[in-house]
Design a protein around this motif. Structure first.
Motif, PDB file in Angstrom:
ATOM      1  N   GLY A  87     -59.014 -90.732   0.691  1.00 34.71           N
ATOM      2  CA  GLY A  87     -58.674 -89.832   1.785  1.00 34.71           C
ATOM      3  C   GLY A  87     -59.288 -88.447   1.650  1.00 34.71           C
ATOM      4  O   GLY A  87     -59.254 -87.650   2.595  1.00 34.71           O
ATOM      5  N   ASP A  88     -59.855 -88.164   0.495  1.00 35.99           N
ATOM      6  CA  ASP A  88     -60.465 -86.871   0.224  1.00 35.99           C
ATOM      7  C   ASP A  88     -61.828 -86.793   0.933  1.00 35.99           C
ATOM      8  O   ASP A  88     -62.506 -87.808   1.082  1.00 35.99           O
ATOM      9  N   PRO A  89     -62.250 -85.603   1.387  1.00 32.79           N
ATOM     10  CA  PRO A  89     -63.596 -85.481   1.976  1.00 32.79           C
ATOM     11  C   PRO A  89     -64.699 -86.007   1.070  1.00 32.79           C
ATOM     12  O   PRO A  89     -65.708 -86.523   1.569  1.00 32.79           O
ATOM     13  N   GLU A  90     -64.532 -85.887  -0.250  1.00 33.53           N
ATOM     14  CA  GLU A  90     -65.526 -86.447  -1.165  1.00 33.53           C
ATOM     15  C   GLU A  90     -65.642 -87.954  -0.980  1.00 33.53           C
ATOM     16  O   GLU A  90     -66.750 -88.504  -0.905  1.00 33.53           O
ATOM     17  N   GLY A  91     -64.506 -88.630  -0.938  1.00 33.60           N
ATOM     18  CA  GLY A  91     -64.523 -90.071  -0.783  1.00 33.60           C
ATOM     19  C   GLY A  91     -65.107 -90.494   0.552  1.00 33.60           C
ATOM     20  O   GLY A  91     -65.876 -91.460   0.634  1.00 33.60           O
ATOM     21  N   ARG A  92     -64.745 -89.772   1.593  1.00 32.86           N
ATOM     22  CA  ARG A  92     -65.276 -90.103   2.921  1.00 32.86           C
ATOM     23  C   ARG A  92     -66.794 -89.927   2.949  1.00 32.86           C
ATOM     24  O   ARG A  92     -67.520 -90.745   3.518  1.00 32.86           O
ATOM     25  N   GLU A  93     -67.281 -88.831   2.328  1.00 31.00           N
ATOM     26  CA  GLU A  93     -68.722 -88.594   2.284  1.00 31.00           C
ATOM     27  C   GLU A  93     -69.416 -89.670   1.455  1.00 31.00           C
ATOM     28  O   GLU A  93     -70.490 -90.157   1.832  1.00 31.00           O
ATOM     29  N   GLY A  94     -68.821 -90.070   0.335  1.00 37.96           N
ATOM     30  CA  GLY A  94     -69.428 -91.101  -0.498  1.00 37.96           C
ATOM     31  C   GLY A  94     -69.558 -92.428   0.225  1.00 37.96           C
ATOM     32  O   GLY A  94     -70.592 -93.105   0.127  1.00 37.96           O
ATOM     33  N   VAL A  95     -68.518 -92.804   0.969  1.00 37.68           N
ATOM     34  CA  VAL A  95     -68.555 -94.066   1.718  1.00 37.68           C
ATOM     35  C   VAL A  95     -69.582 -93.995   2.849  1.00 37.68           C
ATOM     36  O   VAL A  95     -70.368 -94.926   3.055  1.00 37.68           O
ATOM     37  N   ARG A  96     -69.596 -92.871   3.576  1.00 39.69           N
ATOM     38  CA  ARG A  96     -70.577 -92.723   4.661  1.00 39.69           C
ATOM     39  C   ARG A  96     -72.002 -92.805   4.119  1.00 39.69           C
ATOM     40  O   ARG A  96     -72.870 -93.463   4.697  1.00 39.69           O
ATOM     41  N   ALA A  97     -72.237 -92.124   3.003  1.00 39.51           N
ATOM     42  CA  ALA A  97     -73.581 -92.121   2.435  1.00 39.51           C
ATOM     43  C   ALA A  97     -74.002 -93.514   1.989  1.00 39.51           C
ATOM     44  O   ALA A  97     -75.160 -93.917   2.156  1.00 39.51           O
ATOM     45  N   PHE A  98     -73.061 -94.279   1.447  1.00 41.29           N
ATOM     46  CA  PHE A  98     -73.364 -95.647   1.027  1.00 41.29           C
ATOM     47  C   PHE A  98     -73.767 -96.494   2.229  1.00 41.29           C
ATOM     48  O   PHE A  98     -74.767 -97.217   2.200  1.00 41.29           O
TER      49      PHE A  98
END
Length: 260
Positions: free
Chosen positions: A237-248
């Motif tokens: 739920g953290d912006p880091e996690g969201r960015e990591g998933v989007r980038a993948f």
């Protein structure tokens, strides 16, 4: 040596904290304890990793034994210093960003405890690590006994502590006391490169990972699974996690620095 025993500098995303009392071997005295704690707490919020280094030939020789010798009440004085130094250790353990240490030369006494409080320790091959307490008739402080017991196991930790033994960098790496060992002339560059690499990563997820790894040695697997589930949900739920998933999904490198 500067007027202050600790020097700080922001190097891009990295908050560099340097023990700068080479004339004393960066010994732990009240001034060093106060200055290091202050330096760690002064980390600019925009920095995303801490890099702990030292000037001179020795990283940290432990307590200021000459100061102990002149104390009117050595028990009270050493007790106060230990309490102050333990606050430094706790500050490192609670750091909201990953902590890298680059160690060289002699590491003794309370300096050994610092290794256990950092997330990743890069060690020069010729480094000599020695508890040293037995040589002056003291028991350990600064988290040194905890660090040695967890890295070496109780039997080897006791052997090292009771006989005033020494580990070089290669031996410390082999037993898990330090994470990486490098040639002496590569230490500063290697530690700096690692700190910048961590600063570019998902630092909040790294801090959660630190909590899980440190907690694993005191919890059952069943208890630990609950913590893993809670913290991975926070990460997702953290912006880091969201960015990591989007980038993948988008097949690109994630920009964790911009994830707020």
């Amino acid at each position: 040596m500067t007027d202050q025993p600790v020097r700080t500098e922001a190097d891009g995303d990295v908050w560099r904290v340097t023990l700068d009392s080479a004339g004393t071997g960066n010994a732990v005295d009240p001034a060093m304890a106060a200055a290091l704690g202050k330096a760690l707490r002064a980390r600019p919020p925009q920095t995303r990793a801490v890099l702990l280094l030292a000037e001179g030939e020795r990283f940290c020789v432990g307590g200021d034994v000459r100061g102990f010798a002149t104390a009117v009440d050595p028990g009270a004085g050493v007790g106060r210093l230990a309490a102050d130094w333990h606050e430094v250790v706790r500050t490192l353990l609670a750091s909201p960003v990953p902590v890298v240490a680059g160690v060289h030369g002699a590491v003794a006494g309370a300096g050994v405890g610092l290794l256990g409080a950092c997330d990743v320790v890069v060690c020069a091959r010729s480094t000599r690590i020695r508890p040293a307490y037995a040589a002056i008739g003291f028991s350990p402080d600064g988290g040194t006994s905890w660090t040695l017991a967890h890295a070496l196991g109780p039997a080897r930790a006791l052997d090292l502590a009771l006989t005033n033994g020494t580990l070089d960098g290669t031996e410390a790496h082999a037993c898990g006391l330090v994470a990486r060992v490098v040639a002496d002339d590569e230490l500063r560059a290697a530690a700096t490169e690692l700190a910048h690499a961590l600063a570019a990563g998902p630092v909040r997820a790294m801090v959660r990972t630190r909590a899980l790894v440190r907690g694993a040695v005191v919890r059952t697997l069943d208890e630990h699974l609950d913590d893993e589930a809670r913290l991975i949900a926070e990460s997702a739920g953290d912006p880091e996690g969201r960015e990591g998933v989007r980038a993948f999904v988008e097949k690109r490198r994630p920009d964790f620095r911009g994830a707020r």
